[in-house]
Each structure stands twice: as structure tokens, then as C-alpha cells.
Design an enzyme around this catalytic site. Structure first.
Site, short mmCIF file in Angstrom:
data_model
loop_
_atom_site.label_atom_id
_atom_site.label_comp_id
_atom_site.label_asym_id
_atom_site.label_seq_id
_atom_site.Cartn_x
_atom_site.Cartn_y
_atom_site.Cartn_z
N ASN A 159 2.87 -96.01 -4.72
CA ASN A 159 1.51 -95.05 -4.46
C ASN A 159 1.31 -94.60 -2.73
O ASN A 159 0.65 -94.09 -2.79
CB ASN A 159 0.49 -96.05 -5.00
CG ASN A 159 0.41 -95.74 -6.45
OD1 ASN A 159 1.05 -95.28 -7.18
ND2 ASN A 159 -0.64 -96.60 -6.98
N LYS A 160 2.17 -95.53 -2.05
CA LYS A 160 1.86 -95.52 -0.73
C LYS A 160 2.28 -94.02 0.00
O LYS A 160 3.09 -93.48 -0.80
CB LYS A 160 2.34 -96.49 0.17
CG LYS A 160 1.88 -98.12 -0.58
CD LYS A 160 0.15 -98.10 -0.18
CE LYS A 160 -0.32 -99.08 -1.11
NZ LYS A 160 -0.40 -100.58 -1.08
N ASN A 161 1.87 -93.89 1.18
CA ASN A 161 2.33 -92.51 1.65
C ASN A 161 4.02 -92.06 1.79
O ASN A 161 4.12 -90.88 1.63
CB ASN A 161 1.62 -92.23 3.13
CG ASN A 161 0.39 -91.88 2.78
OD1 ASN A 161 -0.36 -91.80 1.77
ND2 ASN A 161 -0.41 -91.31 3.90
#
Ligand code: PLP
Length: 387
Positions: free
Chosen positions: A183-185
């Protein structure tokens, strides 16, 4: 309405990432090796940190950072309740006492002005979390750290690419820990990175992450290496694999473009939802910064509606719009209520946000039409449930 479910987040994995993973799988070397070294070096250069150590997760990075700092049982660490539980849980697991400081109502970052009153002779560190990819106000935090001789550990899980007053998170005078969860960038599947200017901390984390072994395995098996090794302390098994770094080395060059697209979508939401009285939109901090827009987290003013936040999320789901919950405040979770009870009304802004926050879909592959569908669905749910 849309016929296809829109998730709140999904990673952008393209041919370059896939081909690099296949290359690792075919090469005969899939665990920690040259691709991990390359990803560490390129990430280190990107954030501008003197040292970067890759790990299997950000949680592992937090764990080893706290161990490397050699705090004592019962020492206190100041952090925020508006974070993923692992930030606080890992302090507990290291025998430390988490001390929670309330958040600012607009940015949802730790309120730097409320830290001083929580400092005691046992305080050793401050762990600010750059919520949603927006930098905390670091200058007053560093001032307190200098005054009271505290270590600053930045939970930078949301903050790959974030800047504070022209400097990248990861290059400040601290230890910063990044996450590459899907989910992170940017993602490596699972993964984390500890960035610091403190060579001794970087070395200790490197040792602790792989059995306390004096030499990394891939060097021993390389043509030029010798197979000898020594265990210099009992260590963990928290290394990143080459098949993870294979993703990272192609994600990193796309990070700035990802952030630009996330910013466009966030600005579209800001513009389209500005007049909705039932929402309180995320606020920009007043200092100069680059927001990485990891999350878009409006607060639902439940007083004005006949449903609560969970009901709001359920109705969005019926309209095929996914949402996330970042976060139910840490002190509201069962274990913390039982074991780290907070005085009533001591964290009012975190309590307020905890009951009202949700994360709308925000990821680079979203189309303009997807973003319009989100806005429309949010307005439908509000219209249906307005008091
Ligand atoms: C994701 C996250 C973590 C944990 O990262 P992992 O890589 O999953 O261990 C910690 N803190 C925050 C704020 C996060 O969002």
C-alpha cells in the site's frame, strides 16, 4: 454507478519489475545479494542519507533501531496515537513505555507543542510519524531532542519522497524508517529501510538483521569470497531478498511520478469536496514541505449524519468504492485499553479523528473517471444519510 469495485489502493507493477524478478529467479540467487545492495545504494542516494540498511519490513527496522540504541527496560518513548499499531507495539515489545502525545486537528501529525509536557527523566526518544506523507514539524522536535538529549526516530512509512523545508525525509539528523508494504508509495512486496547519518547505528542494525553474522552470506558465496563467518552477537532474520529488491529498483525511479499523480488526485478531491459540510478535509501544514500524499483521509462529521463512520464505509462499498481505515487510534485498541489506559479526554484530537477518519481511494493507476466516481459516491452516501 460503477460496476467494478475500486480498491482503496493497489500497487503499480509493470513489466520492468516483473522482468527483474524473473531475472532473479533464473539467476540462481534469490535471497539477499547484488540487487539488495543496488536498491540500498539507490534509495540512500535518493533520500540523501549517508547510510541505508534494507530490511524485511519497517517494523523490523523499528525493532532493530530500538535495540541498537540500547535503551533500558522502562525507558520512555514519545509517539503519536494516530499511527499503525506496530510503531507503538514494537516499543512495548522492546520493554519500553510508549507515551502518547495528541495530534494536530488538521494535519493529524503529532502536536510538537504538546511534547515538552510529556518529557520525563526517563524519556529517551521521540518517534514522530509523517502522517499520510505530510512531514511533521521537525524543527521544534529537534530543538526538544537537543535540549533533553533525546534520539529522534522518524516513522517514515508514509514518507518516501516527502520533504520538510526543502530537505528529503531520510536526510535529517535522525534515524528514519521507511516501509515498502504494497500500500505504500513504492513497494517491494514487503520491505523496509533504515536511513541515518549515524554509522554505528547503521552497522548495528546490519549485524542484528542477519544472525549477528560478521559477513553477509552472498559475499561468502561469491567467487571472490571465502566461506568463513563469525557470529558476533545473537541476531534476527530480517533481511530483504533480491526478489524483493528487484521490485524496488524499478519502483524507485517512478516514485516522483507516482507522487505527482497522487497529488493531482488529492487536489481533485480537495476541490470537488470543498463545499461538503459533512466532511473535514485534510489540511496542509503551514511550513514549506512536499506532501507525498500516501493517504487521502477526510473526517466524516458523524454528528450531521444518521450513520457512523463504519456505516459510511459500508455504504461506499455497496457503491463499489473501497476505503481504508488509517487509523483507529492506537490507545483505542483492546490490548492498549487494557494495558496502557489513557486518562479520559487526554487525547481529544486523536479520539475525534479515530471515530471519523477514512481513507478514500488514492493510487497512481487511478483514472480521472475513478476519482469522479469516488466523489459522486461520497456525495450520494451523504445525501442519503443527512440528518
Ligand atoms: C505500514 C506502516 C508501518 C509498518 O510497516 P511494515 O513495513 O508493514 O512493517 C509502520 N508505521 C506506519 C505509520 C505504517 O503506515
Amino acid at each position: 454507478m460503477r460496476s467494478e469495485f475500486l480498491p482503496f489502493s493497489t500497487p503499480t507493477i509493470e513489466d520492468a519489475e516483473i522482468n527483474e524478478v524473473v531475472d532473479s529467479l533464473k539467476s540462481g540467487w534469490i535471497t539477499t545479494g547484488p540487487k539488495v545492495k543496488r536498491f540500498e545504494e539507490e534509495f540512500r542516494a535518493y533520500v540523501g542519507a549517508p547510510f541505508a540498511v534494507s530490511l524485511s519490513s519497517a517494523t523490523a527496522g523499528l525493532h532493530l533501531t530500538l535495540l541498537a540504541l540500547k535503551f533500558r527496560e522502562g525507558d520512555e518513548v514519545i509517539t503519536t496515537p494516530m499511527t499503525f499499531a506496530s510503531t507503538v507495539s514494537i516499543c512495548v515489545l522492546c520493554g519500553l513505555k510508549p507515551v502518547l502525545v495528541d495530534i494536530e486537528p488538521g494535519t493529524l501529525n503529532i502536536d510538537a507543542g504538546k511534547i515538552r509536557e510529556k518529557i520525563t527523566p526517563r524519556t529517551r526518544a521521540i518517534i514522530p510519524v509523517h502522517f499520510a506523507g505530510q512531514s511533521c514539524d521537525m524543527d521544534p522536535i529537534f530543538d526538544l531532542a537537543r535540549e533533553f538529549n533525546l534520539t529522534v526516530i522518524e516513522d517514515a512509512a508514509h514518507a518516501a519522497g516527502t520533504e520538510y523545508k526543502g530537505r528529503k525525509i531520510g536526510s535529517l539528523d535522525s534515524i528514519s524508517i521507511f516501509s515498502f508494504h504494497p500500500n505504500k508509495n513504492i513497494t517491494t512486496g514487503e520491505g523496509g529501510m533504515v536511513c541515518t547519518a549515524d554509522e554505528a547505528i547503521a552497522e548495528e542494525v546490519s549485524l542484528l538483521k542477519f544472525h549477528g553474522m560478521s559477513r553477509e552470506a552472498w559475499k561468502r558465496f561469491a567467487v571472490s569470497g571465502t566461506p568463513g563467518y563469525d557470529i558476533v552477537l545473537p541476531g534476527f532474520k530480517y533481511n530483504m531478498m533480491d526478489i524483493q529488491a528487484a521490485l524496488g529498483i524499478h519502483q524507485l525511479p517512478k516514485l516522483d511520478g507516482f507522487i505527482d499523480r497522487r497529488t493531482e488526485i488529492a487536489h481533485f478531491y480537495n476541490q470537488e469536496l470543498a463545499d461538503v459540510a459533512e466532511l473535514s478535509l485534510p489540511a496542509y501544514a503551514p511550513y514549506s514541505q512536499r506532501h507525498a500524499w500516501h493517504l487521502y483521509t477526510p473526517l466524516v462529521k458523524i454528528e450531521r449524519l444518521s450513520i457512523d463512520r463504519d456505516g459510511f464505509m459500508a455504504q461506499l462499498k455497496e457503491l463499489n468504492i473501497g476505503t481504508g481505515l488509517h487509523y483507529k487510534a492506537v490507545h483505542r485498541h483492546a490490548w492498549y485499553q487494557a494495558n496502557l489506559p489513557q486518562p479520559e479526554n487526554s487525547l481529544p484530537n486523536a479520539d475525534y479523528a479515530s471515530d471519523r477518519i477514512l481513507s478514500l481511494p488514492l493510487f497512481p493507476k487511478m483514472t480521472q473517471e475513478d476519482a469522479r466516481d469516488v466523489v459522486e459516491a461520497v456525495k450520494i452516501v451523504i445525501a442519503r444519510n443527512r440528518k
